[in-house]
Scaffold this motif. Structure first.
Motif, short mmCIF file in Angstrom:
data_model
loop_
_atom_site.label_atom_id
_atom_site.label_comp_id
_atom_site.label_asym_id
_atom_site.label_seq_id
_atom_site.Cartn_x
_atom_site.Cartn_y
_atom_site.Cartn_z
N LYS A 213 0.84 -1.19 0.00
CA LYS A 213 0.00 0.00 0.00
C LYS A 213 0.88 1.24 0.00
O LYS A 213 1.90 1.29 0.68
N LYS A 214 0.48 2.25 -0.78
CA LYS A 214 1.25 3.48 -0.86
C LYS A 214 1.12 4.28 0.43
O LYS A 214 0.05 4.33 1.03
N VAL A 215 2.21 4.91 0.83
CA VAL A 215 2.20 5.82 1.98
C VAL A 215 2.68 7.18 1.50
O VAL A 215 3.38 7.30 0.48
N PHE A 216 2.31 8.23 2.21
CA PHE A 216 2.59 9.58 1.75
C PHE A 216 3.40 10.40 2.76
O PHE A 216 4.09 11.33 2.37
N LEU A 217 3.30 10.08 4.05
CA LEU A 217 4.05 10.82 5.06
C LEU A 217 5.47 10.27 5.16
O LEU A 217 5.66 9.05 5.21
N PRO A 218 6.49 11.14 5.20
CA PRO A 218 7.88 10.65 5.33
C PRO A 218 8.08 9.75 6.54
O PRO A 218 8.92 8.86 6.51
N SER A 219 7.33 9.98 7.61
CA SER A 219 7.47 9.13 8.80
C SER A 219 7.01 7.71 8.55
O SER A 219 7.34 6.80 9.32
N ASP A 220 6.26 7.50 7.46
CA ASP A 220 5.81 6.15 7.09
C ASP A 220 6.70 5.49 6.06
O ASP A 220 6.48 4.33 5.69
N TYR A 221 7.71 6.22 5.54
CA TYR A 221 8.64 5.64 4.58
C TYR A 221 9.45 4.53 5.26
O TYR A 221 9.59 4.49 6.48
N GLU A 222 10.01 3.66 4.43
CA GLU A 222 10.89 2.62 4.93
C GLU A 222 12.24 2.70 4.20
O GLU A 222 12.31 2.47 3.00
N PRO A 223 13.32 3.08 4.88
CA PRO A 223 13.36 3.39 6.32
C PRO A 223 12.87 4.80 6.64
O PRO A 223 12.91 5.68 5.78
N ASP A 224 12.43 4.97 7.89
CA ASP A 224 12.07 6.29 8.40
C ASP A 224 13.39 6.99 8.74
O ASP A 224 13.98 6.77 9.79
N PHE A 225 13.85 7.85 7.84
CA PHE A 225 15.18 8.44 7.97
C PHE A 225 15.22 9.67 8.86
O PHE A 225 16.30 10.11 9.27
N ILE A 226 14.06 10.26 9.18
CA ILE A 226 14.06 11.53 9.91
C ILE A 226 14.74 11.42 11.28
O ILE A 226 15.54 12.29 11.64
N PRO A 227 14.51 10.34 12.06
CA PRO A 227 15.23 10.25 13.34
C PRO A 227 16.75 10.10 13.18
O PRO A 227 17.48 10.31 14.15
N SER A 228 17.22 9.76 11.98
CA SER A 228 18.65 9.52 11.76
C SER A 228 19.31 10.64 10.96
O SER A 228 20.41 10.46 10.44
N LEU A 229 18.68 11.80 10.89
CA LEU A 229 19.24 12.90 10.09
C LEU A 229 20.61 13.33 10.60
O LEU A 229 21.52 13.62 9.80
#
Length: 435
Positions: A213-229
């Motif tokens: 299923k498609k996701v649209f929020l970056p926090s739902d991407y795999e991997p969720d890279f925002i915590p690792s910026l």
């Protein structure tokens, strides 16, 4: 991977049946005991998809085509080459290597590329294909890209990947691919390597769930890279992140924190991807590049949000000799006032995003038309009902599909009709021919 698919007689069969309907092929038994017709059909579908998207793959004999979903998600030749033009150096780490399209193009500008992919099948497929395409400076690792980066940052050695061993097996299956160990980039089986920190990191996170299923929020991407910026920007001097064109640009500028450049990329007139270039220190007002890619050339328009916010509104005018529609990249980026000022254009209405001029503007970043007629909306059906025509709407209450159905229009031909609103609020149809 079924190595039997790489046998010359199977490859010949695939090429001979390339124009056949794969569904019809599935109704027939396979002529090869070790290869199912399902596998053959998948290879045919993959090769046909690459004919336009990745012609280098299509023209190279012995390519093992990955699943259709992987080909849908990977970059095209146009977008891959554009990304590669944005960076160069000693080493690039592609943390989400996938089918390997981006790694292939990056390999032209870096001494070494590390392709890291969690899927064993995709990792092995890329390890087979890319040397065939002449990319002998890529190391392939089957694993988690973010974990690879963490271990590299901590100075830990990276074990030789099973993918590297699998690639050698593929080479020994009678194919033209050079064994990776001979290319000087793959470790010998069981050998560990100490990787230096890369100059550049590329990340193209998956925008689909495990259930496809498609996701649209970056926090739902795999991997969720925002915590690792912080890890990403400390590991390399440049980080390139690809996101969906549906992302809100202002949200991304705030959430990704270290943005120095932003590239909105369209192919022809469809926005395909957003590229975020991160550095160790963010810029408060990063440059935004709207890039429209074609086989013949790349049309670029640069601006900054501060320029757009501080610019005076474009002057309004009734339709003049020429009409201009901004390309998809500019419409996404919102460079409406800046665009008019740069090219000296007037708008038909403050909210229409259609521009006009008496003299032709060369190299406009979008579509250019010559006005051939103008009529009231009520007159359109009398003249064009049931005809063949291209229809577009700008600042108009009805959508293009609704108008096509309403007037029984078949889309196509050489004529264009814009349903829009003028500066006085009057709704009209502008007839044009494309330049």
């Amino acid at each position: 991977m079924n190595l039997e698919l790489l046998n010359p007689e199977v490859q010949d069969f695939i090429n001979e049946h390339l124009e056949r309907d794969p569904v019809q092929l599935l109704l027939k038994p396979s002529p090869f005991p070790q290869v199912s017709m399902q596998e053959i059909a998948e290879q045919i579908q993959g090769k046909r998809k690459c004919r336009q998207k990745l012609p280098q793959w299509y023209r190279t004999r012995g390519i093992y085509y990955p699943p259709s979903l992987a080909l849908e998600q990977c970059s095209s030749s146009l977008t891959g080459a554009y990304k590669a033009s944005l960076c160069a150096g000693d080493t690039l780490a592609d943390l989400t290597g996938g089918a390997g399209a981006d790694s292939y193009f990056f390999s032209k500008n870096f001494r070494k590329v590390i392709h890291i992919e969690l899927s064993a099948h995709l990792s092995a497929t890329a390890a087979h294909n890319l040397p065939l395409l002449g990319a002998g400076n890529i190391r392939f690792i089957c694993g988690d890209g973010m974990e690879f980066l963490r271990k590299t940052a901590q100075g830990q050695t990276q074990p030789a990947s099973q993918t590297e061993q699998a690639a050698q097996s593929l080479s020994q299956a009678g194919q033209a691919a050079q064994p990776l160990s001979q290319a000087g980039q793959a470790a010998q089986p069981g050998q560990a390597q100490q990787e230096a920190m890369p100059d550049c990191i590329y990340l193209d996170p998956s925008r689909r769930t495990r259930n496809n299923k498609k996701v649209f929020l970056p926090s739902d991407y795999e991997p969720d890279f925002i915590p690792s910026l912080d890890l990403l920007v400390s590991a390399a001097r440049q980080v390139i992140i690809k996101t969906s064109p549906l992302i809100d640009l202002r949200f991304g500028l705030k959430a990704f924190r270290f943005v120095r450049e932003l590239h909105v990329v369209a192919v022809k007139n469809e926005c395909k991807e957003i590229l975020w270039i991160l550095g160790k220190e963010p810029l408060p007002d990063p440059l935004i590049t709207c890039a429209t890619l074609r086989e013949e050339y790349t049309n670029r328009f640069d601006f900054r949000l501060s320029m757009e916010e501080n610019a005076a509104p474009a002057p309004l005018s009734n339709p003049l000799t020429y009409l201009y529609e901004p390309g998809a990249a500019l419409l996404k980026a919102g460079a409406f006032k800046t665009l008019g000022i740069h090219f000296g254009l007037a708008k038909l209405h403050a909210n229409s995003h259609l521009y006009t001029s008496e003299d032709l503007v060369e190299q406009f970043p979008g579509r250019s038309f010559r006005l051939t007629g103008r009529m009231a909306v009520r007159e359109f059906g009398q003249r064009f009902k049931g005809k063949r025509l291209h229809i577009s709407t700008r600042n108009f209450p009805e959508s293009t599909p609704a108008l096509l159905k309403k007037y029984s229009i078949t889309e196509g031909g050489t004529g264009y009709a814009f349903f829009t609103t003028l500066q006085n609020g009057k709704r009209v149809v502008l007839l044009c021919e494309k330049i």
